[in-house]
Write a protein that holds these residues in place. Structure first.
Motif: not given
Length: 591
Positions: A432-436, A459-466, A471-479
């Motif tokens: 539960e940290m950022t994508v980066r 490479k893993v097919g997540l670029k478009g979504y992220v 906040q792009g690659i600095d988006t926090p994940l989790g709660q």
């Protein structure tokens, strides 16, 4: 490797206090010494308070009967007030230093525990006692340290308090004072035993409350709420909760009734020495031995004595109950440390020669005389039923333990592969940290540019979504930090990106990484792995066989040994274990 079993409920106080003292010194020596000094100095406030009570009340009496001047008494009151303000400032400084010291001790303690747990041998986590001890240290020991620190302060400040109290007590009848102290201690021990008898009932109530809390949490728990709603479990769970609450209610009411009766009785008994001493003090005032103010002083004095005695007694009780957590802390900190993973990257063959392994709490061999060779660059599928030894074999390959019989050789030596191995486990971490940060943890020894992170996501097919997120690659994940939730498949793709973050890794191990995917999604996952793995050695572990036909070689594990070995076609032709397993799963991948 040893752990403590059948541990006593109470620990040894003196070693625990010494250890607490050492933790405080190591956390911030100067601040700790300052805190102790301030605590000792602040006890002088009690002397000032008692003297002020006597002086002001006696002064008022003398003014009333024109035995002294108002100005003289006011000057004395002003001096006592100034002293009280000074000691109030000392107490404020003490509280401020205490808060800072607590934070420093928390930082030191948690850093020491985390550092130790990150480096202990894997074997400890496979032992029930060690797992229990580690959990207890993480959840209980820091709080125990803080309580033991306050116990130490109670003991230290008791010394100046005794001097202060003695100064006033011995102004009364000395034999009576001795009798008072003896009677106070004796009666308090009797009352303590009566109240302590309620602890067994309290423990029973605590058991009910813990289970009530579990059933209450099912409705609000993220992982169980969907099933709770879907299966209409409210009535069933509510009945379970009600039964436990009824038992707790009965026990709690018995506790409260007994406690109230015993508490009021205890208060009456403990007030007997106080009443007798106050009568004696009043008599001595009446015969002219003391001024009238001494009566008010005596009232405060006897209450302070009881408070200090109870503080020391409570500290002793804390020592008995909390010191066991310090013993556990010392034990966990003494666990053997695994050797640091060497920074070594090798493109080499792997060979296991007559390897056997038994888990610490098992009598059965998880691996028995296993011998196998894996060529560099091979794509190996390891299959078999649960408990057949697949994961155990890979744990040994990863160097998690060296306590096995036989030899695992990498090329021409027995050195482990170090950081050459990267892995995705069945219950891979969803940080539960950022994508980066999730990707950077694949290789924490180097810094990643934004372009590198985005490249791995592509490479893993997540670029478009992220990149579509605010906040792009600095988006926090989790709660934890107002993050977003990913699907299971997206988390898995992020785990692959983390795998790719270490380009020097020459061996990939994937242990049941698709256990939560449907068979067709599983095939897509493995297609991606094959595409990205390049010339690396890849070891796939699964009891589902849809991916196995693409492997260079399949190892079929059974009862800790390799029962069959070959390509997909070769094993089907043998009509053995693999052929039976594949036949039973064929419909998963053909419909």
């Amino acid at each position: 490797m040893e752990t403590t079993a059948n541990r006593k409920e109470k620990g040894h106080a003196l070693p625990a206090l010494k250890q607490t003292h050492n933790i405080a010194l190591s956390s911030n020596k100067r601040l700790y010494i300052l805190y102790v000094a301030l605590c000792l100095v602040s006890t002088g406030g009690t002397f000032v308070s008692l003297a002020a009570i006597q002086y002001s009340s006696s002064g008022a009496y003398r003014i009333l009967f024109e035995q002294t001047e108002l100005t003289e008494v006011c000057i004395g009151v002003a001096l006592f007030s100034t002293a009280a303000v000074v000691f109030r400032l000392v107490r404020m400084a003490q509280n401020s230093v205490s808060n800072r010291l607590s934070l420093d001790m928390k930082r030191y303690f948690e850093h020491a525990v985390n550092d130790k747990l990150s480096s202990i041998r894997w074997d400890y986590y496979e032992t029930h006692e060690a797992n229990r001890d580690i959990f207890t240290v993480r959840t209980k020991s820091l709080q125990a340290v803080m309580r033991l620190l306050q116990s130490m302060i109670s003991y230290l400040t008791a010394v100046p308090y005794i001097v202060i109290y003695s100064y006033y007590l011995f102004q009364i009848n000395v034999p009576a004072v001795v009798a008072y102290v003896v009677l106070l201690v004796a009666l308090n021990r009797i009352v303590g035993k009566r109240l302590n008898s309620l602890w067994k009932l309290w423990d029973e109530a605590q058991g009910y409350m813990r289970r009530e809390g579990y059933f209450m949490g099912l409705a609000g728990d993220k992982d169980t709420h969907q099933e709770y709603r879907q299966n209409r479990l409210f009535g069933y769970i509510s009945q379970k909760w009600s039964e436990l609450f009824d038992r707790e209610y009965k026990v709690s009411m018995e506790i409260h009734w007994r406690y109230e009766v015993r508490l009021q009785t205890a208060r009456f008994i403990l007030n007997l020495p106080y009443i007798l001493m106050m009568l004696l003090t009043a008599y001595e005032i009446a015969i002219g031995k003391h001024e009238i103010g001494f009566l008010l002083l005596a009232n405060r004095l006897f209450n302070n004595i009881v408070d200090t005695y109870m503080s020391v007694q409570n500290a002793a009780m804390v020592n008995q109950t909390e010191s066991k957590y310090l013993e556990l802390f010392a034990e966990v900190m003494s666990y053997e440390t695994a050797e640091a993973v060497p920074e070594r990257y090798k493109e080499t063959d792997i060979e296991a020669r007559d390897v056997s392994f038994v888990y610490p709490q098992s009598q059965r061999k998880a691996l028995g005389h296993l011998t196998v060779s894996i060529k560099y660059g091979e794509k190996i599928a390891i299959v078999g039923a649960n408990g057949s030894g697949k994961t155990t074999f890979c744990n040994l390959l990863m160097g998690l333990t060296d306590r096995y019989d036989g030899l695992i050789a990498y090329g021409e030596d027995a050195l482990d592969l170090g950081r050459s191995i990267a892995c995705i486990m069945q219950d891979f971490a969803q940080y539960e940290m950022t994508v980066r940060e999730n990707i950077e943890m694949g290789d924490v020894d180097r810094s990643f540019t934004d372009d590198e992170i985005v490249g791995l996501l592509e490479k893993v097919g997540l670029k478009g979504y992220v990149m579509s997120l605010a906040q792009g690659i600095d988006t926090p994940l989790g709660q934890l930090d107002k993050g977003i939730e990913l699907s299971k498949g997206q988390w898995q793709r992020l785990a692959i990106a983390r795998l790719l973050a270490n380009p020097k890794a020459t061996v990939w191990i994937l242990d049941e990484p698709t256990a939560y995917l449907d068979p067709m999604s599983e095939i897509g996952f493995y297609d991606l792995i094959y595409q990205l793995s390049g010339s690396r050695t890849v070891i796939f572990i699964s009891h589902r066989l849809g991916f196995a036909r693409r492997a260079d070689r399949i190892l079929v594990f059974e009862d800790g040994r390799i029962a069959e070995e070959g390509t997909h076609e070769e094993l089907l032709g043998q009509n053995g274990i693999y052929a039976d397993m594949y036949a039973s799963q064929t419909e998963w991948y053909t419909h």
